[in-house]
Design a protein around this motif. Structure first.
Motif, short mmCIF file in Angstrom:
data_model
loop_
_atom_site.label_atom_id
_atom_site.label_comp_id
_atom_site.label_asym_id
_atom_site.label_seq_id
_atom_site.Cartn_x
_atom_site.Cartn_y
_atom_site.Cartn_z
N SER A 36 0.82 -1.21 0.00
CA SER A 36 0.00 0.00 0.00
C SER A 36 0.85 1.26 0.00
CB SER A 36 -0.94 0.00 1.22
OG SER A 36 -0.19 0.08 2.42
N VAL A 37 1.99 1.23 0.71
CA VAL A 37 2.85 2.42 0.79
C VAL A 37 3.68 2.59 -0.48
CG1 VAL A 37 4.78 3.47 2.04
CG2 VAL A 37 2.93 2.35 3.31
N LEU A 38 4.34 1.52 -0.91
CA LEU A 38 5.23 1.61 -2.05
C LEU A 38 4.49 1.90 -3.36
CD1 LEU A 38 7.63 -1.38 -1.28
CD2 LEU A 38 8.15 1.05 -1.06
N CYS A 39 3.31 1.31 -3.52
CA CYS A 39 2.60 1.41 -4.80
C CYS A 39 1.37 2.30 -4.73
CB CYS A 39 2.19 0.01 -5.27
SG CYS A 39 3.59 -1.10 -5.47
N ASP A 40 1.14 2.95 -3.58
CA ASP A 40 -0.02 3.81 -3.41
C ASP A 40 -1.30 3.06 -3.78
OD1 ASP A 40 -1.39 6.08 -2.70
OD2 ASP A 40 -1.21 7.01 -4.69
N ALA A 41 -1.37 1.83 -3.30
CA ALA A 41 -2.52 0.97 -3.60
C ALA A 41 -3.44 0.91 -2.39
CB ALA A 41 -2.06 -0.43 -3.98
N GLU A 42 -4.71 0.72 -2.67
CA GLU A 42 -5.67 0.53 -1.59
C GLU A 42 -5.77 -0.97 -1.30
OE1 GLU A 42 -10.34 1.53 -0.44
OE2 GLU A 42 -9.44 2.35 -2.26
N VAL A 43 -5.32 -1.35 -0.12
CA VAL A 43 -5.21 -2.76 0.23
C VAL A 43 -6.06 -3.04 1.46
CG1 VAL A 43 -3.64 -4.63 0.88
CG2 VAL A 43 -2.86 -2.83 -0.68
N ALA A 44 -6.80 -4.14 1.39
CA ALA A 44 -7.57 -4.61 2.55
C ALA A 44 -7.28 -6.09 2.72
CB ALA A 44 -9.06 -4.39 2.34
N LEU A 45 -7.00 -6.48 3.93
CA LEU A 45 -6.64 -7.87 4.21
C LEU A 45 -7.45 -8.35 5.40
CD1 LEU A 45 -4.78 -10.35 3.81
CD2 LEU A 45 -3.15 -9.23 5.34
N ILE A 46 -8.09 -9.50 5.24
CA ILE A 46 -8.88 -10.12 6.31
C ILE A 46 -8.39 -11.54 6.50
CG2 ILE A 46 -11.17 -10.82 7.05
CD1 ILE A 46 -12.31 -8.63 5.27
N VAL A 47 -8.08 -11.89 7.74
CA VAL A 47 -7.59 -13.23 8.06
C VAL A 47 -8.38 -13.77 9.24
CG1 VAL A 47 -5.59 -14.62 8.74
CG2 VAL A 47 -5.27 -12.61 7.28
N PHE A 48 -8.90 -14.98 9.06
CA PHE A 48 -9.55 -15.69 10.15
C PHE A 48 -8.69 -16.90 10.50
CE2 PHE A 48 -13.22 -13.45 8.41
CZ PHE A 48 -13.85 -13.00 9.57
N SER A 49 -8.42 -17.06 11.76
CA SER A 49 -7.67 -18.24 12.20
C SER A 49 -8.59 -19.45 12.20
CB SER A 49 -7.10 -18.02 13.60
OG SER A 49 -8.15 -17.97 14.56
N SER A 50 -7.99 -20.63 12.45
CA SER A 50 -8.78 -21.85 12.48
C SER A 50 -9.78 -21.84 13.63
CB SER A 50 -7.86 -23.07 12.60
OG SER A 50 -7.06 -22.96 13.78
N ARG A 51 -9.53 -21.02 14.64
CA ARG A 51 -10.46 -20.89 15.77
C ARG A 51 -11.47 -19.77 15.56
NH1 ARG A 51 -6.18 -21.48 20.84
NH2 ARG A 51 -5.42 -23.58 20.28
N GLY A 52 -11.41 -19.09 14.41
CA GLY A 52 -12.38 -18.05 14.12
C GLY A 52 -11.98 -16.67 14.57
N LYS A 53 -10.76 -16.48 14.99
CA LYS A 53 -10.29 -15.16 15.42
C LYS A 53 -9.94 -14.32 14.19
CE LYS A 53 -7.26 -12.95 18.77
NZ LYS A 53 -6.17 -13.13 19.77
N LEU A 54 -10.28 -13.03 14.24
CA LEU A 54 -10.14 -12.13 13.10
C LEU A 54 -8.92 -11.23 13.25
CD1 LEU A 54 -11.19 -10.59 10.53
CD2 LEU A 54 -12.53 -9.18 12.10
N TRP A 55 -8.17 -11.10 12.15
CA TRP A 55 -7.11 -10.10 12.00
C TRP A 55 -7.36 -9.39 10.68
CZ3 TRP A 55 -6.09 -14.64 14.48
CH2 TRP A 55 -5.42 -14.57 15.70
N GLU A 56 -7.15 -8.11 10.69
CA GLU A 56 -7.41 -7.36 9.47
C GLU A 56 -6.43 -6.21 9.33
OE1 GLU A 56 -10.73 -4.03 10.62
OE2 GLU A 56 -11.47 -6.08 10.39
N PHE A 57 -6.25 -5.78 8.05
CA PHE A 57 -5.45 -4.61 7.75
C PHE A 57 -6.13 -3.87 6.61
CE2 PHE A 57 -2.49 -2.71 4.70
CZ PHE A 57 -1.91 -1.75 5.49
N CYS A 58 -6.13 -2.54 6.68
CA CYS A 58 -6.71 -1.73 5.61
C CYS A 58 -5.90 -0.45 5.48
CB CYS A 58 -8.17 -1.41 5.93
SG CYS A 58 -8.98 -0.52 4.59
N SER A 59 -5.55 -0.12 4.23
CA SER A 59 -4.74 1.07 3.99
C SER A 59 -5.60 2.34 3.95
CB SER A 59 -3.98 0.92 2.67
OG SER A 59 -4.89 0.76 1.59
N SER A 60 -6.92 2.18 3.76
CA SER A 60 -7.80 3.34 3.73
C SER A 60 -8.33 3.62 5.12
CB SER A 60 -8.95 3.10 2.74
OG SER A 60 -9.76 2.04 3.21
N SER A 61 -9.30 4.55 5.20
CA SER A 61 -9.83 4.94 6.50
C SER A 61 -10.55 3.81 7.21
CB SER A 61 -10.77 6.14 6.35
OG SER A 61 -11.81 5.82 5.43
#
Length: 202
Positions: A36-61
Motif C-alpha cells: 500500500s505504501v510503495l505502490c499507493d494501492a488501496e489494500v484490505a486484508l482479512i484473516v480468520f484463524s482456524s479458531r475463528g479469530k479475526l485479524w485485518e489490515f486496511c490502507s484506507s480509513s
C-alpha cells in the motif's frame, strides 16, 4: 547453509501450526502494508484463524469503505458480464432463427423448381401452382414493360434518323443547285468570249 523449502501442506502438530500461523500472518500483514505504501494501492486484508479469530489490515480509513468499493466494482463487472452474456444469447438465438428461415427458403425454392414434391400435400401443390402462375404473370408484365420501353427507344431513334436524313437531303439538293448555277455562269462566260473577237470577213 541453504535453507530447505517447506512443503506446503497442513501442519498436523497444533503448536507448530499456531507458531507458523503467527509468523506468516505477521509477514502477510507487513507485505500488505508495504504494498500500500510503495505502490499507493488501496489494500484490505482479512484473516480468520482456524479458531475463528479475526485479524485485518486496511490502507484506507476503514475496511468497510474498501469492501463497499469492492462490491461496487464486482457488481459493475457482473452487470457487464451479464449484459454480454445476454447479448451473446440473443445473437445465438437470432443466428438459429436465421438458419431455420434459410432452410425453409431453400426447401421452398426446391419445391418451386419441381424437386422434393413427393412430400407435398394436395393443398401445398395447389398453393405452389398459384405462386408459379402469379410469378408468370409478373414475368410477362415485366417483359411487356421492357418491350414497350425498347419500342419507344427505337421510335425515338427512327425520328432522329429521319430528321437527320431530311437535313442531309436538303443539304445535298442545295449543293446541286450551287453546282448548276456555277455551270450556267461558266456557260455564259464561254458564250461571251466567243462573241467578243475580230469580226469575221465576208
Amino acid at each position: 547453509m541453504v535453507r530447505g523449502k517447506t512443503e506446503v501442506r497442513r501442519i498436523e502438530n497444533a503448536a507448530s501450526r499456531q507458531v507458523t500461523f503467527s509468523k506468516r500472518r505477521n509477514g502477510l500483514l507487513k507485505k500488505a502494508y508495504e504494498l500500500s505504501v510503495l505502490c499507493d494501492a488501496e489494500v484490505a486484508l482479512i484473516v480468520f484463524s482456524s479458531r475463528g479469530k479475526l485479524w485485518e489490515f486496511c490502507s484506507s480509513s476503514s475496511i468497510e469503505k474498501t469492501m463497499d468499493r469492492y462490491l461496487m466494482q464486482t457488481k459493475d463487472v457482473n452487470t457487464k458480464h451479464s449484459a454480454m452474456t445476454q447479448e451473446m444469447k440473443d445473437l445465438m438465438s437470432e443466428a438459429t432463427n436465421m438458419t431455420k428461415k434459410i432452410e425453409l427458403i431453400e426447401a421452398h425454392k426446391r419445391k418451386l423448381l419441381g424437386e422434393t414434391l413427393e412430400t407435398c400435400s394436395a393443398a401445398e401443390l395447389h398453393e405452389l401452382g398459384n405462386q408459379l402462375e402469379e410469378s408468370l404473370r409478373q414475368i410477362r408484365k415485366r417483359k411487356q414493360c421492357l418491350l414497350a420501353e425498347q419500342i419507344a427507344e427505337l421510335r425515338e431513334k427512327e425520328k432522329s434518323l429521319l430528321k437527320e436524313n431530311k437535313l442531309l437531303h436538303e443539304k445535298f439538293k442545295g449543293g446541286n443547285m450551287l453546282r448548276l448555277n456555277a455551270a450556267e455562269v461558266q456557260s455564259m462566260e464561254v458564250n461571251t468570249q466567243l462573241m467578243i473577237g475580230r469580226p469575221a470577213t465576208l
